[in-house]
Scaffold this motif. Sequence first.
Motif, PDB file in Angstrom:
ATOM      1  N   ARG A 180     -20.139 -33.629  23.686  1.00  0.00           N
ATOM      2  CA  ARG A 180     -20.464 -32.995  22.145  1.00  0.00           C
ATOM      3  C   ARG A 180     -21.571 -33.605  21.710  1.00  0.00           C
ATOM      4  NH1 ARG A 180     -16.068 -34.687  18.794  1.00  0.00           N
ATOM      5  NH2 ARG A 180     -15.824 -36.233  20.126  1.00  0.00           N
ATOM      6  N   SER A 181     -22.642 -34.132  22.468  1.00  0.00           N
ATOM      7  CA  SER A 181     -23.840 -34.813  21.982  1.00  0.00           C
ATOM      8  C   SER A 181     -24.730 -33.969  20.897  1.00  0.00           C
ATOM      9  CB  SER A 181     -24.812 -35.297  23.146  1.00  0.00           C
ATOM     10  OG  SER A 181     -23.982 -36.246  23.821  1.00  0.00           O
ATOM     11  N   ARG A 182     -24.407 -32.859  21.073  1.00  0.00           N
ATOM     12  CA  ARG A 182     -25.421 -31.845  20.454  1.00  0.00           C
ATOM     13  C   ARG A 182     -24.810 -31.814  19.012  1.00  0.00           C
ATOM     14  NH1 ARG A 182     -24.769 -25.632  21.413  1.00  0.00           N
ATOM     15  NH2 ARG A 182     -25.322 -25.698  19.208  1.00  0.00           N
ATOM     16  N   MET A 183     -23.723 -31.904  18.575  1.00  0.00           N
ATOM     17  CA  MET A 183     -23.145 -32.100  17.306  1.00  0.00           C
ATOM     18  C   MET A 183     -23.616 -33.687  16.663  1.00  0.00           C
ATOM     19  SD  MET A 183     -19.176 -30.662  17.601  1.00  0.00           S
ATOM     20  CE  MET A 183     -19.389 -30.384  15.445  1.00  0.00           C
ATOM     21  N   PHE A 184     -23.878 -34.665  17.286  1.00  0.00           N
ATOM     22  CA  PHE A 184     -24.102 -35.803  16.827  1.00  0.00           C
ATOM     23  C   PHE A 184     -25.736 -35.657  16.684  1.00  0.00           C
ATOM     24  CE2 PHE A 184     -20.341 -36.451  19.028  1.00  0.00           C
ATOM     25  CZ  PHE A 184     -19.493 -36.735  18.184  1.00  0.00           C
ATOM     26  N   ASP A 185     -26.364 -35.061  17.291  1.00  0.00           N
ATOM     27  CA  ASP A 185     -27.830 -34.783  17.057  1.00  0.00           C
ATOM     28  C   ASP A 185     -28.069 -33.960  16.003  1.00  0.00           C
ATOM     29  OD1 ASP A 185     -28.496 -36.372  19.702  1.00  0.00           O
ATOM     30  OD2 ASP A 185     -28.520 -34.540  20.918  1.00  0.00           O
TER      31      ASP A 185
ATOM     32  N   GLN B 275     -12.285 -35.486  -5.267  1.00  0.00           N
ATOM     33  CA  GLN B 275     -11.190 -34.734  -4.390  1.00  0.00           C
ATOM     34  C   GLN B 275     -11.653 -33.803  -3.753  1.00  0.00           C
ATOM     35  OE1 GLN B 275      -8.087 -34.013  -6.906  1.00  0.00           O
ATOM     36  NE2 GLN B 275      -7.660 -36.248  -7.615  1.00  0.00           N
ATOM     37  N   TRP B 276     -12.856 -32.998  -4.432  1.00  0.00           N
ATOM     38  CA  TRP B 276     -13.450 -31.742  -3.712  1.00  0.00           C
ATOM     39  C   TRP B 276     -14.111 -32.058  -2.633  1.00  0.00           C
ATOM     40  CZ3 TRP B 276     -18.641 -30.890  -3.261  1.00  0.00           C
ATOM     41  CH2 TRP B 276     -19.040 -29.645  -3.029  1.00  0.00           C
ATOM     42  N   ALA B 277     -14.935 -33.314  -2.761  1.00  0.00           N
ATOM     43  CA  ALA B 277     -15.852 -33.661  -1.688  1.00  0.00           C
ATOM     44  C   ALA B 277     -14.931 -34.257  -0.448  1.00  0.00           C
ATOM     45  CB  ALA B 277     -16.715 -34.821  -2.182  1.00  0.00           C
ATOM     46  N   TYR B 278     -13.767 -34.663  -0.821  1.00  0.00           N
ATOM     47  CA  TYR B 278     -12.828 -35.541   0.263  1.00  0.00           C
ATOM     48  C   TYR B 278     -12.463 -34.394   1.139  1.00  0.00           C
ATOM     49  CZ  TYR B 278      -9.166 -37.957   2.466  1.00  0.00           C
ATOM     50  OH  TYR B 278      -8.375 -38.434   3.290  1.00  0.00           O
ATOM     51  N   GLU B 279     -12.275 -33.018   0.956  1.00  0.00           N
ATOM     52  CA  GLU B 279     -11.865 -32.132   1.823  1.00  0.00           C
ATOM     53  C   GLU B 279     -13.231 -31.850   2.514  1.00  0.00           C
ATOM     54  OE1 GLU B 279      -8.797 -30.547   1.837  1.00  0.00           O
ATOM     55  OE2 GLU B 279      -8.337 -32.029   0.292  1.00  0.00           O
ATOM     56  N   LEU B 280     -14.343 -31.998   2.198  1.00  0.00           N
ATOM     57  CA  LEU B 280     -15.367 -31.681   3.144  1.00  0.00           C
ATOM     58  C   LEU B 280     -15.498 -32.721   4.296  1.00  0.00           C
ATOM     59  CD1 LEU B 280     -18.251 -30.146   0.824  1.00  0.00           C
ATOM     60  CD2 LEU B 280     -16.464 -28.886   1.960  1.00  0.00           C
ATOM     61  N   SER B 281     -15.277 -33.988   3.712  1.00  0.00           N
ATOM     62  CA  SER B 281     -15.224 -35.209   4.402  1.00  0.00           C
ATOM     63  C   SER B 281     -14.351 -35.333   5.521  1.00  0.00           C
ATOM     64  CB  SER B 281     -15.227 -36.395   3.585  1.00  0.00           C
ATOM     65  OG  SER B 281     -13.906 -36.697   3.132  1.00  0.00           O
ATOM     66  N   LYS B 282     -13.275 -34.347   5.370  1.00  0.00           N
ATOM     67  CA  LYS B 282     -12.420 -34.416   6.791  1.00  0.00           C
ATOM     68  C   LYS B 282     -13.048 -33.868   8.119  1.00  0.00           C
ATOM     69  CE  LYS B 282      -8.163 -33.573   4.001  1.00  0.00           C
ATOM     70  NZ  LYS B 282      -6.966 -32.508   3.603  1.00  0.00           N
ATOM     71  N   CYS B 283     -14.205 -33.457   7.914  1.00  0.00           N
ATOM     72  CA  CYS B 283     -14.767 -33.053   9.186  1.00  0.00           C
ATOM     73  C   CYS B 283     -14.846 -34.312  10.337  1.00  0.00           C
ATOM     74  CB  CYS B 283     -16.153 -32.466   9.127  1.00  0.00           C
ATOM     75  SG  CYS B 283     -16.864 -31.964  10.615  1.00  0.00           S
ATOM     76  N   MET B 284     -14.064 -34.053  11.531  1.00  0.00           N
ATOM     77  CA  MET B 284     -14.309 -35.131  12.604  1.00  0.00           C
ATOM     78  C   MET B 284     -15.031 -34.476  13.829  1.00  0.00           C
ATOM     79  SD  MET B 284     -10.198 -34.215  13.707  1.00  0.00           S
ATOM     80  CE  MET B 284      -9.684 -32.626  14.075  1.00  0.00           C
ATOM     81  N   THR B 285     -16.249 -33.627  13.464  1.00  0.00           N
ATOM     82  CA  THR B 285     -16.949 -33.267  14.666  1.00  0.00           C
ATOM     83  C   THR B 285     -16.408 -33.137  15.680  1.00  0.00           C
ATOM     84  OG1 THR B 285     -18.333 -35.092  13.355  1.00  0.00           O
ATOM     85  CG2 THR B 285     -19.356 -33.817  15.236  1.00  0.00           C
ATOM     86  N   CYS B 286     -15.200 -32.430  15.600  1.00  0.00           N
ATOM     87  CA  CYS B 286     -14.408 -31.856  17.010  1.00  0.00           C
ATOM     88  C   CYS B 286     -14.979 -31.126  17.752  1.00  0.00           C
ATOM     89  CB  CYS B 286     -12.906 -31.576  16.586  1.00  0.00           C
ATOM     90  SG  CYS B 286     -12.736 -30.281  15.756  1.00  0.00           S
ATOM     91  N   GLY B 287     -15.831 -29.970  17.218  1.00  0.00           N
ATOM     92  CA  GLY B 287     -16.318 -28.716  17.989  1.00  0.00           C
ATOM     93  C   GLY B 287     -15.552 -27.650  17.939  1.00  0.00           C
ATOM     94  N   VAL B 288     -14.408 -27.582  17.423  1.00  0.00           N
ATOM     95  CA  VAL B 288     -13.799 -26.422  17.298  1.00  0.00           C
ATOM     96  C   VAL B 288     -14.428 -25.144  16.680  1.00  0.00           C
ATOM     97  CG1 VAL B 288     -11.741 -25.470  16.483  1.00  0.00           C
ATOM     98  CG2 VAL B 288     -11.236 -27.260  17.719  1.00  0.00           C
ATOM     99  N   CYS B 289     -15.331 -25.334  15.434  1.00  0.00           N
ATOM    100  CA  CYS B 289     -16.066 -24.293  15.046  1.00  0.00           C
ATOM    101  C   CYS B 289     -16.958 -23.858  15.815  1.00  0.00           C
ATOM    102  CB  CYS B 289     -16.471 -24.786  13.620  1.00  0.00           C
ATOM    103  SG  CYS B 289     -17.467 -26.287  13.485  1.00  0.00           S
ATOM    104  N   LEU B 290     -17.765 -24.574  16.556  1.00  0.00           N
ATOM    105  CA  LEU B 290     -18.754 -24.249  17.393  1.00  0.00           C
ATOM    106  C   LEU B 290     -18.204 -23.467  18.470  1.00  0.00           C
ATOM    107  CD1 LEU B 290     -20.277 -26.704  15.829  1.00  0.00           C
ATOM    108  CD2 LEU B 290     -21.719 -26.705  17.851  1.00  0.00           C
ATOM    109  N   GLU B 291     -17.251 -23.761  19.013  1.00  0.00           N
ATOM    110  CA  GLU B 291     -16.337 -23.227  20.122  1.00  0.00           C
ATOM    111  C   GLU B 291     -16.258 -21.648  19.765  1.00  0.00           C
ATOM    112  OE1 GLU B 291     -16.030 -23.736  23.344  1.00  0.00           O
ATOM    113  OE2 GLU B 291     -14.731 -22.274  23.914  1.00  0.00           O
TER     114      GLU B 291
ATOM    115  N   ILE C 122     -26.933 -24.576  15.233  1.00  0.00           N
ATOM    116  CA  ILE C 122     -26.379 -25.964  15.293  1.00  0.00           C
ATOM    117  C   ILE C 122     -24.873 -26.009  14.878  1.00  0.00           C
ATOM    118  CG2 ILE C 122     -28.470 -27.349  14.687  1.00  0.00           C
ATOM    119  CD1 ILE C 122     -27.513 -27.260  11.661  1.00  0.00           C
ATOM    120  N   GLY C 123     -24.643 -24.699  14.240  1.00  0.00           N
ATOM    121  CA  GLY C 123     -23.145 -24.592  14.017  1.00  0.00           C
ATOM    122  C   GLY C 123     -22.694 -24.854  12.524  1.00  0.00           C
ATOM    123  N   PRO C 124     -21.327 -24.459  12.400  1.00  0.00           N
ATOM    124  CA  PRO C 124     -20.697 -24.597  10.967  1.00  0.00           C
ATOM    125  C   PRO C 124     -20.763 -26.138  10.661  1.00  0.00           C
ATOM    126  CG  PRO C 124     -19.585 -23.059  12.183  1.00  0.00           C
ATOM    127  CD  PRO C 124     -20.404 -23.757  12.990  1.00  0.00           C
TER     128      PRO C 124
END
Lengths: 253, 202
Positions: free
Chosen positions: A113-118, A147-163, A175-177
């Motif tokens: 998943r390097s492309r996501m970290f790049d 609290q609102w920003a916390y929801e966005l911070s939950k992203c774990m760069t898992c790659g499901v959205c790119l897939e 680069i994806g969502p």
Amino acid sequence: MSEKKTIRLIVTRQDRPDSAPYEEEFEIPYRPNMNVISALMEIRRNPVNAKGEKTTPVTWDMNCLEEVCGACSMVINGKPRQSCTALIDKLEQPIRLEPMRTFPVVRDLQVDRSRMFDSLKKVKAWIPIDGTYDLGPGPRMPERKRQWAYELSKCMTCGVCLEACPNVNSKSNFIGPAPLSQVRLFNAHPTGAMHKAERLEAIMGDGGLANCGNSQNCVQSCPKGIPLTTSIAALNREATIQMFRNFFGSDEV
Amino acid sequence: MAGNREFFYRRLHSLLGVIPVGIFLTQHLVVNYFATRGPEAFNRAASFMVNLPFRYFLEIFIIFLPLLFHAIYGLYIAFTAQNNVSRYGYFRNWMFMLQRLTGVITLIFVTWHVWETRVRAALGVEVNYDMMANIVDNPFMLGFYIVGIVSTVFHFANGLWSFCVSWGLTVTPRSQQIFTYVTMAIFVALSIVGIRAILAFA
């Protein structure tokens, strides 16, 4: 004791990054409360396929085992998700496991998943606080916004959205969502906002924001329920304003 | 910023689809609707449009150049997508696929339509009620025109929806939902206008 129950799995395997994928079927003993990872661990313990032949153990990635690291993502019965929270009792059998092919396959179910970290580096998904002098405490963030920003911070760069995205593929450099939504998160932070324009410029570049085609598969697929399409639309608005600022001029540099 | 034109091209593509191409499409369908009031009414309206001052200037800058850019860049966009509705059968993903499919159908239809009417007009054939009546006399061509019109109108209406997202007008899921209803109402309404007009020639 009840009779012996088993679990059937069909795993798409690949021996090397450049070799052809093939399917291998496994039948393993059932235990209560298993997830896909414990099933894979069972195969690792006793690497014998459904035909009774000895084989190599299946390779996959994992780390936290509680759906916060994103490492164990794979395509399970056709949908990308984390294998740690994919419970065997809730899956239709035979369970089909495939790697997320949007990323380069390292081996079996393990992808790079390097492309996501790049991309996160490209969009400056951090808040610069280091300086040559003490910058002091940062401004407070209103609780409601935190609290609102916390929801966005939950992203774990898992790659499901790119897939899931039809516009992230070998024909495009989108680069994806996930990294886009991170721009919204860091631009919302009072200190992070100091670099708002830089981040917007980055996603207004090639492979950036404009590549979104609004299929909205990302928001449907995100395991963390991050409002990715709302982030993209909000960034579209910011980019529109930034575009006019760049062209007509503005003191908000 | 040099060599970094993609954002600009995408936004231009989105804008041109609505202004002027979408506006021209609506105007074109409305003028065609005169056919429902009989051949004379249509011929009067058509000759009014043909005799507009600065006609060639208007045609080139309001229709052909924007349409050409929208079509060519749109084709590139359509072929960089890897459609996956079989795996992700969500409503918006279907619309995403249909937007690209109708875009390609519309391009084929419009190319044929320009050849059959505007190019022949340039070669000296008069554009009037009889010309269209002759074309749609053939049931196959009538079918082709109906498919073409519906596909064009869908592409415009759904494109209006993505225009609103792409420019940051509709941000919340709620506003996007309401705009889905609004743009689908536009699709139905303009389809009725277009189909009634083409049937008036048949």
